[in-house]
Write a protein that holds these residues in place. Structure first.
Motif, PDB file in Angstrom:
ATOM      1  N   PRO A   1      -3.844  -2.795  14.356  1.00  9.06           N
ATOM      2  CA  PRO A   1      -3.007  -3.116  13.201  1.00  9.06           C
ATOM      3  C   PRO A   1      -3.724  -4.039  12.217  1.00  9.06           C
ATOM      4  O   PRO A   1      -4.422  -4.969  12.625  1.00  9.06           O
ATOM      5  CB  PRO A   1      -1.784  -3.805  13.823  1.00  9.06           C
ATOM      6  CG  PRO A   1      -2.249  -4.290  15.154  1.00  9.06           C
ATOM      7  CD  PRO A   1      -3.308  -3.338  15.614  1.00  9.06           C
ATOM      8  N   THR A   2      -3.548  -3.752  10.939  1.00 14.45           N
ATOM      9  CA  THR A   2      -4.193  -4.526   9.885  1.00 14.45           C
ATOM     10  C   THR A   2      -3.702  -5.967   9.871  1.00 14.45           C
ATOM     11  O   THR A   2      -2.512  -6.237  10.011  1.00 14.45           O
ATOM     12  CB  THR A   2      -3.903  -3.898   8.509  1.00 14.45           C
ATOM     13  OG1 THR A   2      -4.260  -2.519   8.544  1.00 14.45           O
ATOM     14  CG2 THR A   2      -4.680  -4.605   7.411  1.00 14.45           C
ATOM     15  N   GLY A   3      -4.647  -6.886   9.689  1.00 19.87           N
ATOM     16  CA  GLY A   3      -4.291  -8.296   9.565  1.00 19.87           C
ATOM     17  C   GLY A   3      -3.990  -8.641   8.123  1.00 19.87           C
ATOM     18  O   GLY A   3      -2.840  -8.704   7.697  1.00 19.87           O
ATOM     19  N   THR A   4      -5.049  -8.843   7.326  1.00 17.76           N
ATOM     20  CA  THR A   4      -4.912  -9.156   5.900  1.00 17.76           C
ATOM     21  C   THR A   4      -5.505  -8.012   5.090  1.00 17.76           C
ATOM     22  O   THR A   4      -6.696  -7.721   5.194  1.00 17.76           O
ATOM     23  CB  THR A   4      -5.640 -10.470   5.551  1.00 17.76           C
ATOM     24  OG1 THR A   4      -5.115 -11.529   6.357  1.00 17.76           O
ATOM     25  CG2 THR A   4      -5.443 -10.816   4.076  1.00 17.76           C
ATOM     26  N   SER A   5      -4.683  -7.367   4.286  1.00 25.17           N
ATOM     27  CA  SER A   5      -5.111  -6.180   3.548  1.00 25.17           C
ATOM     28  C   SER A   5      -6.211  -6.493   2.537  1.00 25.17           C
ATOM     29  O   SER A   5      -6.094  -7.453   1.765  1.00 25.17           O
ATOM     30  CB  SER A   5      -3.908  -5.579   2.811  1.00 25.17           C
ATOM     31  OG  SER A   5      -4.329  -4.600   1.877  1.00 25.17           O
ATOM     32  N   PRO A   6      -7.276  -5.682   2.493  1.00 23.53           N
ATOM     33  CA  PRO A   6      -8.345  -5.870   1.505  1.00 23.53           C
ATOM     34  C   PRO A   6      -7.880  -5.603   0.072  1.00 23.53           C
ATOM     35  O   PRO A   6      -8.524  -6.046  -0.869  1.00 23.53           O
ATOM     36  CB  PRO A   6      -9.402  -4.840   1.926  1.00 23.53           C
ATOM     37  CG  PRO A   6      -9.089  -4.510   3.343  1.00 23.53           C
ATOM     38  CD  PRO A   6      -7.603  -4.624   3.459  1.00 23.53           C
ATOM     39  N   VAL A   7      -6.791  -4.859  -0.080  1.00 21.20           N
ATOM     40  CA  VAL A   7      -6.316  -4.521  -1.433  1.00 21.20           C
ATOM     41  C   VAL A   7      -5.074  -5.321  -1.807  1.00 21.20           C
ATOM     42  O   VAL A   7      -4.394  -5.017  -2.780  1.00 21.20           O
ATOM     43  CB  VAL A   7      -6.021  -3.006  -1.552  1.00 21.20           C
ATOM     44  CG1 VAL A   7      -7.300  -2.216  -1.398  1.00 21.20           C
ATOM     45  CG2 VAL A   7      -4.984  -2.553  -0.535  1.00 21.20           C
ATOM     46  N   GLY A   8      -4.776  -6.362  -1.043  1.00 30.41           N
ATOM     47  CA  GLY A   8      -3.663  -7.234  -1.374  1.00 30.41           C
ATOM     48  C   GLY A   8      -2.293  -6.685  -1.033  1.00 30.41           C
ATOM     49  O   GLY A   8      -1.277  -7.188  -1.526  1.00 30.41           O
TER      50      GLY A   8
ATOM     51  N   SER B   1      -8.085 -14.756  10.265  1.00 32.55           N
ATOM     52  CA  SER B   1      -7.538 -15.195   8.972  1.00 32.55           C
ATOM     53  C   SER B   1      -8.325 -14.580   7.816  1.00 32.55           C
ATOM     54  O   SER B   1      -7.962 -14.753   6.652  1.00 32.55           O
ATOM     55  CB  SER B   1      -7.577 -16.723   8.872  1.00 32.55           C
ATOM     56  OG  SER B   1      -8.913 -17.200   9.011  1.00 32.55           O
ATOM     57  N   ASP B   2      -9.394 -13.857   8.147  1.00 31.41           N
ATOM     58  CA  ASP B   2     -10.220 -13.231   7.116  1.00 31.41           C
ATOM     59  C   ASP B   2      -9.600 -11.913   6.640  1.00 31.41           C
ATOM     60  O   ASP B   2      -8.728 -11.353   7.297  1.00 31.41           O
ATOM     61  CB  ASP B   2     -11.622 -12.941   7.656  1.00 31.41           C
ATOM     62  CG  ASP B   2     -12.368 -14.206   8.031  1.00 31.41           C
ATOM     63  OD1 ASP B   2     -12.107 -15.251   7.414  1.00 31.41           O
ATOM     64  OD2 ASP B   2     -13.203 -14.151   8.964  1.00 31.41           O
ATOM     65  N   ILE B   3     -10.075 -11.441   5.501  1.00 34.98           N
ATOM     66  CA  ILE B   3      -9.652 -10.134   5.007  1.00 34.98           C
ATOM     67  C   ILE B   3     -10.109  -9.057   5.991  1.00 34.98           C
ATOM     68  O   ILE B   3     -11.227  -9.109   6.513  1.00 34.98           O
ATOM     69  CB  ILE B   3     -10.242  -9.860   3.605  1.00 34.98           C
ATOM     70  CG1 ILE B   3      -9.630 -10.830   2.588  1.00 34.98           C
ATOM     71  CG2 ILE B   3      -9.987  -8.419   3.174  1.00 34.98           C
ATOM     72  CD1 ILE B   3     -10.240 -10.721   1.201  1.00 34.98           C
ATOM     73  N   SER B   4      -9.239  -8.106   6.271  1.00 29.92           N
ATOM     74  CA  SER B   4      -9.514  -7.083   7.288  1.00 29.92           C
ATOM     75  C   SER B   4     -10.300  -5.909   6.706  1.00 29.92           C
ATOM     76  O   SER B   4      -9.755  -4.834   6.467  1.00 29.92           O
ATOM     77  CB  SER B   4      -8.199  -6.584   7.897  1.00 29.92           C
ATOM     78  OG  SER B   4      -7.489  -7.643   8.487  1.00 29.92           O
ATOM     79  N   TYR B   5     -11.584  -6.114   6.496  1.00 36.25           N
ATOM     80  CA  TYR B   5     -12.433  -5.015   6.051  1.00 36.25           C
ATOM     81  C   TYR B   5     -12.713  -4.094   7.247  1.00 36.25           C
ATOM     82  O   TYR B   5     -13.142  -4.560   8.313  1.00 36.25           O
ATOM     83  CB  TYR B   5     -13.747  -5.530   5.480  1.00 36.25           C
ATOM     84  CG  TYR B   5     -13.600  -6.246   4.157  1.00 36.25           C
ATOM     85  CD1 TYR B   5     -13.215  -5.549   3.008  1.00 36.25           C
ATOM     86  CD2 TYR B   5     -13.860  -7.610   4.051  1.00 36.25           C
ATOM     87  CE1 TYR B   5     -13.089  -6.196   1.786  1.00 36.25           C
ATOM     88  CE2 TYR B   5     -13.736  -8.267   2.830  1.00 36.25           C
ATOM     89  CZ  TYR B   5     -13.342  -7.559   1.704  1.00 36.25           C
ATOM     90  OH  TYR B   5     -13.208  -8.194   0.503  1.00 36.25           O
TER      91      TYR B   5
END
Length: 218
Positions: free
Chosen positions: A49-56, A90-94
């Protein structure tokens, strides 16, 4: 007298990595990967599951709720599991970083990125998408009858229609899976809930109760 030695090809286990928001996870998220598992020779499928979306993108359910709903459904088959690598960060999920993590975790395995057609549309805009193709093969779950990407010309050389060649390759190929399709989407489910319409046919019984009890997607 020389005795010819038989050569045996050692089969590398193949892992499917299903990346997505799962907001919420629905029946097609589980049913379709299980139906295509043998076709793609997948030994197991890991949901990420995605953490922090790269596209906001802002998720409607929080991380713990999305994880819990996945946990509620993966128990139905022992080949399914979850990795909360992105949720814990906590980083963006690339996707590139996530796939490199799994490459280091499973150095002896072939990796297959499983994504829905809607996510694949913007693939050529992804962070280091060329580098992703050096790590995995991609299985695109087609929803309609059109094979689509925003920039199909850039990826034509990566497309593979021969399933045997696709399965044999370690990385660098994209396969559009059209065998099993579904009209179900997480967006549709959220809209049904917001209109007080039943979602019993689209999610598991346990998650139907979970969503209602927690008041999600209202």
């Amino acid at each position: 007298m020389l005795i010819a030695k038989e050569s045996y090809e050692i089969k590398q286990p193949i892992i499917g990595l299903y990346l997505g928001s799962f907001d919420p996870v629905h029946n097609a998220h589980i049913d379709i990967p299980l139906k295509i598992k043998n076709h793609f020779e997948l030994d197991k499928i890991i949901y990420v599951p995605t953490g922090t979306s790269p596209v906001g993108k802002v998720f409607k359910a929080n991380k713990s709720d999305r994880l819990k709903m996945l946990e509620n459904v993966i128990a139905r088959d022992k080949s399914l599991s979850i990795d909360d690598y992105e949720l814990k960060s906590s980083d963006i999920s690339y996707s590139f970083n996530t796939l490199k993590y799994f490459e280091e975790l499973y150095p002896q395995n072939k990796l297959r990125l499983i994504i829905g057609e809607d996510n694949f549309m913007s693939f050529t805009k992804w962070y280091k998408y060329h580098e992703i193709m050096k790590v995995v093969n991609i299985i695109v779950l087609v929803r309609d009858n059109i094979l689509r990407c925003d920039n199909m010309e850039n990826i034509k050389v990566l497309l593979e229609e021969n399933i045997n060649l696709f399965n044999k390759a370690k990385c660098g190929k994209i396969y559009f899976s059209e065998k099993h399709k579904s009209i179900i989407s997480s967006t549709m489910i959220r809209e049904h809930v917001s209109r007080n319409e039943s979602i019993m046919n689209y999610v598991s019984n346990e998650n139907n109760k979970y969503i209602l009890d927690k008041g999600l997607y209202r």
